[in-house]
Design a protein around this motif. Structure first.
Motif, mmCIF file in Angstrom:
data_model
loop_
_atom_site.group_PDB
_atom_site.id
_atom_site.type_symbol
_atom_site.label_atom_id
_atom_site.label_comp_id
_atom_site.label_asym_id
_atom_site.label_seq_id
_atom_site.Cartn_x
_atom_site.Cartn_y
_atom_site.Cartn_z
ATOM 1 N N ARG A 100 28.791 52.847 5.137
ATOM 2 C CA ARG A 100 29.515 53.484 4.032
ATOM 3 C C ARG A 100 30.271 54.672 4.601
ATOM 4 O O ARG A 100 29.684 55.628 5.077
ATOM 5 C CB ARG A 100 28.551 53.972 2.944
ATOM 6 C CG ARG A 100 29.264 54.742 1.812
ATOM 7 C CD ARG A 100 28.286 55.516 0.949
ATOM 8 N NE ARG A 100 27.500 56.478 1.703
ATOM 9 C CZ ARG A 100 27.941 57.678 2.067
ATOM 10 N NH1 ARG A 100 29.189 58.057 1.787
ATOM 11 N NH2 ARG A 100 27.154 58.500 2.745
ATOM 12 N N GLY A 102 32.377 57.760 3.867
ATOM 13 C CA GLY A 102 32.754 58.686 2.813
ATOM 14 C C GLY A 102 33.630 59.798 3.326
ATOM 15 O O GLY A 102 33.822 59.965 4.538
ATOM 16 N N GLU A 107 27.074 56.719 6.200
ATOM 17 C CA GLU A 107 25.715 56.202 6.294
ATOM 18 C C GLU A 107 25.751 54.822 6.929
ATOM 19 O O GLU A 107 26.594 53.996 6.603
ATOM 20 C CB GLU A 107 25.072 56.115 4.911
ATOM 21 C CG GLU A 107 23.649 55.562 4.930
ATOM 22 C CD GLU A 107 23.023 55.509 3.558
ATOM 23 O OE1 GLU A 107 21.848 55.112 3.449
ATOM 24 O OE2 GLU A 107 23.714 55.874 2.579
ATOM 25 N N ALA A 162 32.184 49.711 3.915
ATOM 26 C CA ALA A 162 32.680 50.193 2.624
ATOM 27 C C ALA A 162 33.523 51.429 2.888
ATOM 28 O O ALA A 162 33.001 52.483 3.261
ATOM 29 C CB ALA A 162 31.519 50.525 1.690
ATOM 30 N N ASP A 206 35.270 50.980 -0.962
ATOM 31 C CA ASP A 206 33.962 51.640 -1.044
ATOM 32 C C ASP A 206 33.337 51.564 -2.433
ATOM 33 O O ASP A 206 32.145 51.279 -2.575
ATOM 34 C CB ASP A 206 34.066 53.094 -0.570
ATOM 35 C CG ASP A 206 35.054 53.925 -1.374
ATOM 36 O OD1 ASP A 206 35.976 53.350 -1.990
ATOM 37 O OD2 ASP A 206 34.920 55.168 -1.377
ATOM 38 N N ALA A 210 30.052 49.677 -3.740
ATOM 39 C CA ALA A 210 28.998 50.425 -4.427
ATOM 40 C C ALA A 210 28.602 49.696 -5.710
ATOM 41 O O ALA A 210 27.418 49.585 -6.043
ATOM 42 C CB ALA A 210 29.468 51.844 -4.741
ATOM 43 N N GLU A 377 24.170 57.706 -3.631
ATOM 44 C CA GLU A 377 25.031 57.532 -2.461
ATOM 45 C C GLU A 377 24.613 56.343 -1.601
ATOM 46 O O GLU A 377 25.341 55.937 -0.703
ATOM 47 C CB GLU A 377 25.065 58.805 -1.628
ATOM 48 C CG GLU A 377 23.754 59.205 -0.995
ATOM 49 C CD GLU A 377 23.888 60.470 -0.156
ATOM 50 O OE1 GLU A 377 24.942 60.662 0.482
ATOM 51 O OE2 GLU A 377 22.941 61.268 -0.149
ATOM 52 N N ARG A 378 23.462 55.730 -1.880
ATOM 53 C CA ARG A 378 23.022 54.569 -1.118
ATOM 54 C C ARG A 378 23.707 53.285 -1.582
ATOM 55 O O ARG A 378 23.645 52.268 -0.894
ATOM 56 C CB ARG A 378 21.512 54.395 -1.240
ATOM 57 C CG ARG A 378 20.701 55.588 -0.769
ATOM 58 C CD ARG A 378 19.515 55.150 0.045
ATOM 59 N NE ARG A 378 19.907 54.409 1.225
ATOM 60 C CZ ARG A 378 19.072 53.636 1.904
ATOM 61 N NH1 ARG A 378 17.835 53.496 1.494
ATOM 62 N NH2 ARG A 378 19.474 52.981 2.980
ATOM 63 N N SER A 379 24.322 53.304 -2.743
ATOM 64 C CA SER A 379 24.887 52.077 -3.315
ATOM 65 C C SER A 379 25.935 51.455 -2.410
ATOM 66 O O SER A 379 25.944 50.231 -2.202
ATOM 67 C CB SER A 379 25.475 52.354 -4.701
ATOM 68 O OG SER A 379 26.456 53.383 -4.630
ATOM 69 N N GLY A 380 26.839 52.258 -1.862
ATOM 70 C CA GLY A 380 27.898 51.716 -1.016
ATOM 71 C C GLY A 380 27.365 51.107 0.258
ATOM 72 O O GLY A 380 27.811 50.040 0.698
ATOM 73 N N ALA A 381 26.392 51.771 0.885
ATOM 74 C CA ALA A 381 25.830 51.252 2.129
ATOM 75 C C ALA A 381 25.079 49.946 1.889
ATOM 76 O O ALA A 381 25.186 48.998 2.670
ATOM 77 C CB ALA A 381 24.895 52.288 2.755
ATOM 78 N N ALA A 384 27.630 47.187 1.102
ATOM 79 C CA ALA A 384 28.333 46.789 2.327
ATOM 80 C C ALA A 384 27.427 45.994 3.250
ATOM 81 O O ALA A 384 27.835 44.987 3.830
ATOM 82 C CB ALA A 384 28.868 48.028 3.044
#
Length: 396
Positions: A100, A102, A107, A162, A206, A210, A377-381, A384
């Motif tokens: 991810r 950002g 991450e 992402a 991204d 997410a 903030e873990r959603s994108g990682a 992906a």
């Protein structure tokens, strides 16, 4: 479990390769997808779900068991007749890496076939540069292999990325020099990563990824259609219909940050100017007389109540207007609100948005329900990371 559109693209140019993470047969993919959706199931249930004979299902199961993708569980006793032997996906049947990227942090996450995080690493920065991200990914892959986080690297399906759409257009707002921001214009992740790995690379927006993470692992599992709003350095959005993230004709569906809100005569009248966290950072920086990065200084959320309250009020007003407009256009009743805010402030933001929505005339619309996302903030990682597995292991 909801289905989901695979958002990334394999642009490695190296094809699928010949590793044990490849599942080549259509029936094998269908069976693995069935087990992902149904959970542990007997051979008879699997055969029925696939619409094949018990013998055919047995042959496919044996092949998948031998190749390490499924395993037999203990027989289920207590029912009339012969005990049923359930089959399930093996967590270590495949792995995948997710990046991810950002504006304030990146991450790197390793997940297994079940989508469970196995390892992760985070870096923070004032703004990202290609060199820093390439080094971060290379070092992460070395650690994954060297520390034994993945026992068999041939089972890594690929790298999902992402990344923000047109990242270079937003970095100057974070204080990045123009020449540093422009480095992203021609940066291709698959070309850069090819210098240190032959893993295929899957790149997606991204916020779309997410939302994909929310569909697979968050509150989106229980929702069919919803609008997704993500409060990050820049607010973003995504559209989920029939359990699938919609990309749009040019891959930019759900660009909710561009929705005009409030007085359109003002220069900053898009949602991105009212509900983006970079605006709060600027307000805090002005008050403190120094740069502020809330991803690295989370305590300021709790210590600077005046600035946080003012930003939340402005953000909630803009979000409520945008949500009602989106609900009217898409005919959705559910909205998921998530972001990089500490959970207590995410909950507070949802309550304030609901209060603002109640103040808006909604004649002709169904009641709007705002749900709080749970991945942050873990959603994108996570979204992906699971893309290579979805593309290479499961059916579409």
């Amino acid at each position: 479990m909801n289905s989901i559109m695979t958002l990334g693209r394999d642009r490695s140019g190296n094809g699928m390769g010949r590793t044990t993470s490849d599942v080549r047969g259509h029936n094998e993919r269908e069976m693995l997808t069935l087990l992902r959706n149904m959970g542990p199931s007997s051979g008879a249930s699997i055969a029925k779900g696939l619409g094949v004979s018990a013998q055919t299902a047995s042959v496919i199961l044996r092949s998948l068991e031998e190749s390490g993708f499924v395993e037999r569980l203990d027989p289920v006793k207590g029912k009339v007749g012969k005990p049923q032997v359930p089959y399930a996906l093996r967590a270590d049947g495949a792995y995948s890496v997710g990046l991810r990227l950002g504006r304030r942090s990146a991450e790197l996450t390793l997940v297994n076939l079940l989508g469970e995080p196995v390892w992760d690493s985070v870096i923070r920065y004032p703004y990202p540069t290609p060199i820093a991200i390439d080094d971060f990914v290379r070092d992460g892959l070395d650690e994954i292999a060297g520390a034994g986080h993945c026992p068999d690297m041939t089972r890594v399906a690929g790298i999902g990325v992402a990344a923000p759409f047109e990242l270079w257009n937003w970095l100057e707002g974070l204080g990045a020099p123009k020449d540093s921001a422009d480095l992203w214009r021609d940066h291709a992740f698959e070309d850069a990563f090819a210098a240190f790995t032959d893993l295929p690379v899957f790149v997606g927006n991204d916020v779309n990824l997410a939302a994909a993470g929310e569909v697979m692992f968050g509150v989106g599992r229980d929702l069919t259609d919803f609008a997704y709003f993500y409060l990050g350095a820049f607010v973003g959005g995504a559209v989920v219909l029939d359990g699938r993230v919609m990309q749009g004709g040019r891959g930019n569906a759900g660009a909710f940050g561009s929705i005009p809100v409030g007085d359109t005569g003002r220069p900053d009248h898009q949602l991105i100017h009212q509900a983006s966290i970079y605006r709060l950072e600027r307000q805090m920086a002005a008050a403190l007389g120094r740069p502020v990065n809330l991803r690295a200084e989370e305590r300021l959320w709790f210590d600077r109540e005046t600035e946080v309250r003012a930003w939340l009020e402005t953000a909630a007003t803009g979000l409520a207007q945008a949500i009602v407009a989106v609900a009217a256009v898409l005919d959705v009743s559910d909205v998921v609100l998530d972001g990089v805010l500490p959970p207590v402030f995410r909950t507070r933001a949802r309550a304030m948005v609901e209060a603002e929505i109640a103040r808006i005339d909604q004649q002709g619309l169904n009641a709007i329900r705002v749900h709080e996302g749970c991945l942050g903030e873990r959603s994108g990682a996570l979204g992906a990371a699971y893309q290579p597995i979805l593309v290479r292991i499961f059916s579409g």
